[in-house]
Design an enzyme around this catalytic site. Structure first.
Site, PDB file in Angstrom:
ATOM      1  N   ASP A  95       2.524   3.368   6.293  1.00 34.37           N
ATOM      2  CA  ASP A  95       1.641   2.251   5.264  1.00 34.37           C
ATOM      3  C   ASP A  95       2.743   2.074   4.179  1.00 34.37           C
ATOM      4  OD1 ASP A  95       0.005   0.655   4.572  1.00 34.37           O
ATOM      5  OD2 ASP A  95      -1.297   2.164   3.592  1.00 34.37           O
ATOM      6  N   ASP A 307       2.997  -5.741   4.077  1.00 37.86           N
ATOM      7  CA  ASP A 307       2.585  -4.410   4.347  1.00 37.86           C
ATOM      8  C   ASP A 307       2.588  -4.246   5.917  1.00 37.86           C
ATOM      9  OD1 ASP A 307       0.752  -2.312   4.161  1.00 37.86           O
ATOM     10  OD2 ASP A 307      -1.278  -3.377   3.995  1.00 37.86           O
TER      11      ASP A 307
END
Length: 436
Positions: A95, A307
């Site tokens: 992440d 992201d």
């Protein structure tokens, strides 16, 4: 990570170590298994929600090891990493939108095969806890979304909120990632979660000082997301590098946006990878969206971040509405009326996705220096089940955030490199399903 967005890149990587013979580096390769999360919900990325502006400090970096993974892709990237001494495999969501890395810590029951998704601290000689008197355990350290505290065992307890409202909590510990007998990270600050129903941890890779990327002092990392297939039982394979990428000579780079520490912007994540986005095209048409919509205003609203932890792309209302207006103009009668996927995405269709994609055309994200990400018309629709396909774009305000997020669905067949030393991001077209 069912509570953590179904649109995560979950990479499950089985560990293979190959020590490089040059430059004293290590290359690690492991396949990543994709998991499907809740099919009827659309969660945001794992961008951490902060009430404070964490300190961003300059730091020296040296990439003392290189690390390559191959992974299978569906919705999320789950890396299976070797942690501790001797190493135990721990599954973690890769992440780039959050900071604290944390693992599942459970003492394994005797006479039962140890689950690969949990970590037993008692089996590692390099594991240590962070006590209450540690400077990191101050009442209001700005790097965490809730204050750290001292628990009943005099250990430092942390709580961490994510943008989908999920709470991760446990004790702060120190542990190292062991890539081989001769190559490992120093002991890193991690979260050790014990009271959770989740079976995956998080590999936080943002720009915060406690992210894995910062603590391990890597200079760069990159990944290549393959084209998703709806074929049952088939997951394409992509690649992930920690350190130098041999393909980077062809990348096009844009500088990250950097903001003065003195600026108070409550709606902004200052540790995210914020890009200088300037526009958007559908087909050959440049949409009439002001540049300011993609840049943070005085309060931080409008930030554009990239992201790996979010599958879908999210847009603030002004941008989303312009995209939807153009879609309605091009193919309005084909829209599935009254259908909103996950409460945030209403550009959805029944029917042949290839025909619909051709009617809409390619989708292009425009950045400074003429750098672009072009999503092929055959890849702009996501299969959300039941014969329904959506454009893979949601309204960010429905998530309670005021940011633009470029998710991994729109990063397919694209190298994305995060150059932490140069504070820039590079893009390079590729066939990510092949060995690269």
């Amino acid at each position: 990570m069912a509570k953590f967005l179904p649109f995560l890149l979950l990479f499950s990587l089985s560990f293979i170590v190959a020590q490089a013979k040059q430059n004293d580096t290590v290359s690690i390769s492991f396949p990543l298994t994709s998991l499907r999360f809740l099919p009827d919900t659309l969660n945001p990325s794992l961008v951490a929600v902060s009430k404070h502006s964490p300190r961003r400090q300059p730091r020296a970096r040296s990439s003392s090891y290189n690390y390559k993974t191959t992974f299978k892709y569906w919705m999320a990237l789950i890396v299976a990493l070797p942690i501790g001494t001797p190493p135990q495999t721990q599954q973690m969501v890769l992440d780039t939108g959050s900071q604290l890395s944390w693992i599942q810590c459970h003492k394994k029951a005797p006479r039962k095969p140890p689950p690969t998704a949990t970590f037993d601290p008692s089996l590692s000689s390099s594991f240590s806890v962070v006590p209450c008197n540690h400077p990191l355990c101050k009442p209001r350290i700005p790097d965490f979304t809730l204050p750290t505290s001292c628990d009943q065992n005099r250990l430092c307890h942390y709580s961490y909120f994510y943008a989908d409202g999920t709470l991760a909590e446990g004790n702060l510990v120190r542990e190292k990632f062991t890539f081989s007998r001769s190559q490992s990270t120093p002991p890193l600050i991690l979260g050790c979660a014990t009271d959770t129903s989740e079976d995956k941890g998080i590999l936080g890779m943002n720009m915060g000082r406690f992210s894995f990327a910062s603590q391990s002092k890597i200079s760069k990392f990159s990944y290549c997301v393959p084209t998703r297939r709806s074929q049952p039982g088939f997951s394409p394979t992509g690649s992930f590098y920690l350190g130098e990428n041999p393909n980077s000579h062809g990348f096009k780079y844009i500088n990250l946006l950097v903001f003065p520490q003195s600026r108070s912007m409550p709606n902004m994540d200052p540790l995210a990878y914020t890009l200088p986005r300037v526009g958007k095209r559908l087909g050959a048409k440049k949409l009439p969206i002001p540049v300011q919509v993609f840049r943070p205003d005085a309060a931080g609203s409008g930030q554009t971040m990239i992201d790996s932890g979010s599958e879908f792309t999210y847009l603030v209302d002004e941008a989303y509405n312009k995209v939807r207006e153009e879609v309605v103009r091009l193919i309005g009668p084909r829209l599935k009326k009254g259908y909103v996927y996950g409460g945030v995405a209403d550009m959805c269709f029944d029917g042949n996705p290839i025909e619909i994609g051709r009617s809409i055309g390619d989708m292009t994200f425009e950045f400074e220096k003429g750098v672009e990400i072009t999503v092929d018309k055959h890849r702009i629709l996501a299969d959300v089940g039941g014969g329904v396909h959506c454009m893979g774009i949601g309204r960010s305000n429905m998530l309670g955030i005021a940011s633009n997020i470029i998710g991994n669905f729109h990063q397919q067949n694209l190298w994305v490199e995060f150059d932490l030393t140069g504070r820039r991001v590079g893009f390079g077209k590729a066939d990510c399903s092949r060995s690269v």
